[in-house]
Write an enzyme that holds these catalytic residues in place. Structure first.
Site, PDB file in Angstrom:
ATOM      1  N   THR A 108       0.857  -1.296  -0.119  1.00 30.79           N
ATOM      2  CA  THR A 108      -0.229  -0.019   0.026  1.00 30.79           C
ATOM      3  C   THR A 108       0.919   1.243   0.096  1.00 30.79           C
ATOM      4  OG1 THR A 108      -1.566  -1.191   1.014  1.00 30.79           O
ATOM      5  CG2 THR A 108      -1.881   0.976   1.245  1.00 30.79           C
ATOM      6  N   ALA A 109       1.948   1.194   0.778  1.00 33.50           N
ATOM      7  CA  ALA A 109       2.931   2.264   0.706  1.00 33.50           C
ATOM      8  C   ALA A 109       3.423   2.522  -0.835  1.00 33.50           C
ATOM      9  CB  ALA A 109       4.136   2.033   1.553  1.00 33.50           C
ATOM     10  N   HIS A 152       5.710   1.668   9.295  1.00 31.02           N
ATOM     11  CA  HIS A 152       5.518   0.914  10.640  1.00 31.02           C
ATOM     12  C   HIS A 152       6.284   1.935  11.888  1.00 31.02           C
ATOM     13  CE1 HIS A 152       3.942  -2.675   8.925  1.00 31.02           C
ATOM     14  NE2 HIS A 152       5.208  -3.074   8.605  1.00 31.02           N
TER      15      HIS A 152
END
Length: 277
Positions: A108-109, A152
């Protein structure tokens, strides 16, 4: 039952109760701890575990064989990936033709980065290098790459590497759409009892919230040298009501992200209705 998820605190916190047999009737789990780049490849290229944590961006490749479980994943606000640079390079246009490291090309990043770059980097970036997410910040700091896309706990620690945030892609997405950002999804093979997997996953999340100290040792054991403070900040950010249940808003966000990406040719065209089946 075989399951694969990352050693990150949000995943170990979420699945602690099920892994340790604390969920009534929960099937015994054989756990593989793997970075999301690995599970994305398992899901899309080879026969992977029956249940996996993958990026939402990888869903278009797997929905024929795997179903999206509407709980256990990571979706929320203020928790998006960051574009980091060294020094004072803050203008997105300065990335034109530059080398950028990303944690996965099916993440997704990366999908968000592609959508953001299309709007903000005239002519587009140059070379894209896939790199383990914990290697990216040192590579940016050391000048091996021009910018890095991080996920993260990096949002809590990038200052330790003297890096500059060029863009918070979650903030950009939220401002552009008004929707939360879909990050990591739990999928299960369609041959399984999906209702039971959903039940056990949700009960594991709720057990973790009701008994926050129970998972502490397990979470810290797998936390990759994070401080307890960073571990707790990570859990607080990524384990939220969408982890309990996607709900209509969660599904709408996923459909918006993947529908837009499909129109841009970043992911394959697919039936958005399959996300809810």
């Amino acid at each position: 039952m075989n399951i694969a998820f990352s050693p990150c605190p949000n995943d170990t916190f979420t699945f602690h109760a099920w892994v340790h047999g604390l969920i009534s009737g929960g099937e015994k789990l054989d756990v593989t701890y793997a970075d999301i780049n690995i599970t994305n490849n398992w899901a899309t290229e080879v026969k992977g575990p029956e249940v996996m944590k993958i990026s939402y961006a990888a869903l278009p490749w797997v929905l024929e064989d795997y179903a999206l479980i509407p709980c256990g994943g990571a979706l929320g606000r203020g928790c998006g990936p960051l574009v980091l640079t060294a020094g004072n390079m803050k203008d997105p246009a300065s990335l034109a033709g530059k080398k950028v490291a990303v944690p996965s090309e099916k993440s997704t990043a990366y999908l968000l980065f592609r959508l953001w770059a299309a709007d903000n980097v005239p002519g587009g970036v140059g070379e894209i290098e896939v790199m383990p997410f914990d290697h990216i910040m040192p590579a940016v700091r050391d000048g091996k790459i021009d910018a890095g896309l991080v996920i993260h706990e990096a949002r809590f620690t990038y200052h330790q590497f003297n890096l500059t945030m060029m863009s918070d892609l979650g903030e950009w997405w939220e401002k552009d759409t008004g929707l939360p950002i879909p990050l990591g999804a739990i999928i299960a093979h369609r041959s399984l009892d999906l209702k039971s997997i959903e039940k056990w996953t949700r009960e594991s999340v709720e057990y973790a919230w009701d008994n926050p100290e129970a998972s502490r040792e397990y979470v810290l054991e797998h936390a990759q040298e994070m401080s307890p403070e960073v571990v707790q900040a990570h859990i607080d950010l990524y384990v939220n009501e969408f982890t309990r249940d996607l709900g209509d808003e969660g599904y709408t966000a996923i459909e918006a992200l993947l529908g837009r990406a499909a129109k841009e040719g970043i992911v394959p065209e697919f039936d958005l209705k399959a996300l809810r089946k």
